[in-house]
Design an enzyme around this catalytic site. Structure first.
Site, PDB file in Angstrom:
ATOM      1  N   ASP A   1      23.963  -7.519  24.032  1.00 55.71           N
ATOM      2  CA  ASP A   1      24.481  -6.645  22.976  1.00 55.71           C
ATOM      3  C   ASP A   1      25.136  -7.502  21.899  1.00 55.71           C
ATOM      4  O   ASP A   1      26.080  -8.234  22.174  1.00 55.71           O
ATOM      5  CB  ASP A   1      25.507  -5.696  23.618  1.00 55.71           C
ATOM      6  CG  ASP A   1      25.829  -4.521  22.724  1.00 55.71           C
ATOM      7  OD1 ASP A   1      25.565  -4.599  21.515  1.00 55.71           O
ATOM      8  OD2 ASP A   1      26.342  -3.509  23.249  1.00 55.71           O
TER       9      ASP A   1
ATOM     10  N   ASP B   1      20.243  -4.068  17.783  1.00 53.33           N
ATOM     11  CA  ASP B   1      21.281  -4.991  18.248  1.00 53.33           C
ATOM     12  C   ASP B   1      21.449  -5.069  19.758  1.00 53.33           C
ATOM     13  O   ASP B   1      22.400  -5.691  20.227  1.00 53.33           O
ATOM     14  CB  ASP B   1      22.620  -4.622  17.599  1.00 53.33           C
ATOM     15  CG  ASP B   1      23.102  -3.241  18.008  1.00 53.33           C
ATOM     16  OD1 ASP B   1      22.280  -2.426  18.460  1.00 53.33           O
ATOM     17  OD2 ASP B   1      24.298  -2.970  17.873  1.00 53.33           O
ATOM     18  N   GLU B   2      20.547  -4.462  20.515  1.00 53.97           N
ATOM     19  CA  GLU B   2      20.687  -4.478  21.972  1.00 53.97           C
ATOM     20  C   GLU B   2      19.342  -4.667  22.635  1.00 53.97           C
ATOM     21  O   GLU B   2      18.308  -4.288  22.072  1.00 53.97           O
ATOM     22  CB  GLU B   2      21.188  -3.127  22.489  1.00 53.97           C
ATOM     23  CG  GLU B   2      22.586  -2.781  22.167  1.00 53.97           C
ATOM     24  CD  GLU B   2      22.990  -1.488  22.863  1.00 53.97           C
ATOM     25  OE1 GLU B   2      22.364  -1.124  23.883  1.00 53.97           O
ATOM     26  OE2 GLU B   2      23.918  -0.850  22.368  1.00 53.97           O
TER      27      GLU B   2
END
Length: 361
Positions: free
Chosen positions: A11, A105-106
């Site tokens: 993350d 973003d993950e």
DNA sequence: TCTGGGGTCCTAGGACCC
DNA sequence: TCTGGGGTCCTAGGACCC
């Protein structure tokens, strides 16, 4: 015996805000909020400096400004975020092939069978930080649920690994809301039954849960609380099952004519996007959010898949006219679904019977 | 100065078919 | 004559996630 799974959740810390800080290093150390400028915009990301003031994601931007008047507010630039995201995950994917991306973003990674997985991860995260300026927090465990909870635990720059039984203990006092899959509504209903913490849910009577939530959900909730999760890391992405365009207005719109004009614009945007990808769908749907926040959807499935602006627009307009909102509208949206490239090889429609009526009794 | 935009999955009911 | 038992497709709403 199947090898023990090793799953990581990766993350990026305050991703959008960090991309902005990389471009504007003079803002480093200052509270930065990425949010739109309109009166109804929300916070997309807050830098850790801004979070100290109580600013968080999904918070109305107006409230964020009140909490942190000195914050630098930057409008989101998704093109830049997509570009940075590609850079980051390309580096990760070069080392870890079994990767499932979850937005910009993950991602989850399956490291089952990898030698010294924690060391590999650490080195990779260091490398990504050096080369892109993006800091990844990692959580590692025997399944996605534990990995996800652990990546949250150490942020920013976190690196936390644990097994299932340890997770049961470490998260025992956490509110049930902390478990991914338990949102505000479910947490509230659980609290009404006296289950406010993860430990309380672990010990909950499953038949009592079933009476309130149904069999399936009861089993799911118990599994979440005890950190059982066998869901795989899905490497294959696949195209979206539905695509939509929607707009919240700065002020509610009451005029039918104006709503129809907006709907035409939205349909055009939607279709042009789909034409670029050569995707065609059979189900056209509209979404209308009224002034009082009630949300209504109306859908129609067409005989054939399309991305034709004229056809989608007319269908959407018919749906809107049939619904005829009786309150001012705050949001309008159009969606296309049931894409033909996702139908599991449908046989061609049988030829119409000729010269006879088809009966079967 | 209340609450974005893009998605996924689940449930439940009705139509329709065999 | 008083009520079957699937299965699929479709619609609408809702919860949740990033």
């Amino acid at each position: 015996m199947a090898p023990k799974r090793v799953i990581a959740h990766l993350d990026c810390d305050a991703f959008y805000a960090t991309v902005e800080l990389i471009r504007r290093p003079e803002l480093k150390g200052k509270p930065v909020i990425v949010a739109g400028s309109g009166p109804r915009s929300v916070v997309t990301t807050a830098s850790y400096e801004a979070r100290k003031f109580g600013v968080g994601s999904a918070m109305p931007a107006s409230q964020a400004r009140r909490l942190c008047p000195t914050a630098i507010v930057i409008p989101p630039d998704f093109t830049a975020y997509r570009e940075k995201s590609r850079e980051v995950w390309e580096l990760v994917r070069a080392k870890l092939d079994r990767l499932q991306s979850m937005g910009l973003d993950e991602a989850y990674a399956d490291l089952t069978g990898v030698e010294k997985p924690l060391r590999v991860l650490r080195e990779l995260i260091d490398d990504v930080h050096k080369r892109t300026g993006i800091q990844i927090s990692a959580g590692v465990g025997p399944n996605r649920l534990i990995a996800k909870c652990c990546s949250d635990l150490g942020k920013p720059a976190g690196f936390v690994a644990m097994g299932r039984e340890e997770a049961c203990i470490r998260f025992a006092t956490a509110p049930t809301r902390r478990l991914p899959g338990i949102g505000p509504k479910t947490a509230e209903r659980l609290a009404e039954l006296g289950y406010s913490t993860v430990a309380q849910l672990q010990e909950a009577d499953e038949s009592q849960l079933a009476a309130r939530f149904g069999d399936r959900t009861a089993r799911y909730l118990k599994a979440r609380a005890t950190f059982h999760d066998d869901s795989p890391v899905e490497t294959e992405g696949g195209p979206a099952k539905s695509v939509s365009t929607e707009r919240t207005f700065d002020e509610d719109v009451a005029s039918t004519e104006e709503l129809e004009t907006i709907l035409r614009t939205l349909s055009k945007e939607l279709c042009e996007g789909l034409q670029g990808k050569s995707r065609q769908g059979r189900t056209v749907a509209i979404k209308v959010r009224l002034a009082d926040w009630t949300t209504v959807t109306r859908a129609r499935t067409l005989p054939d898949a399309t991305n034709d602006t004229g056809l989608v627009t007319e269908t959407a307009l018919e749906l809107l006219r049939a619904y005829a909102p009786t309150q001012p509208v705050r949001l309008l949206g159009v969606r296309l679904a049931a894409f033909d490239d996702l139908e599991p090889d449908k046989p061609p429609a049988p030829a119409a019977p000729v010269g006879q009526l088809a009966f079967s009794l």
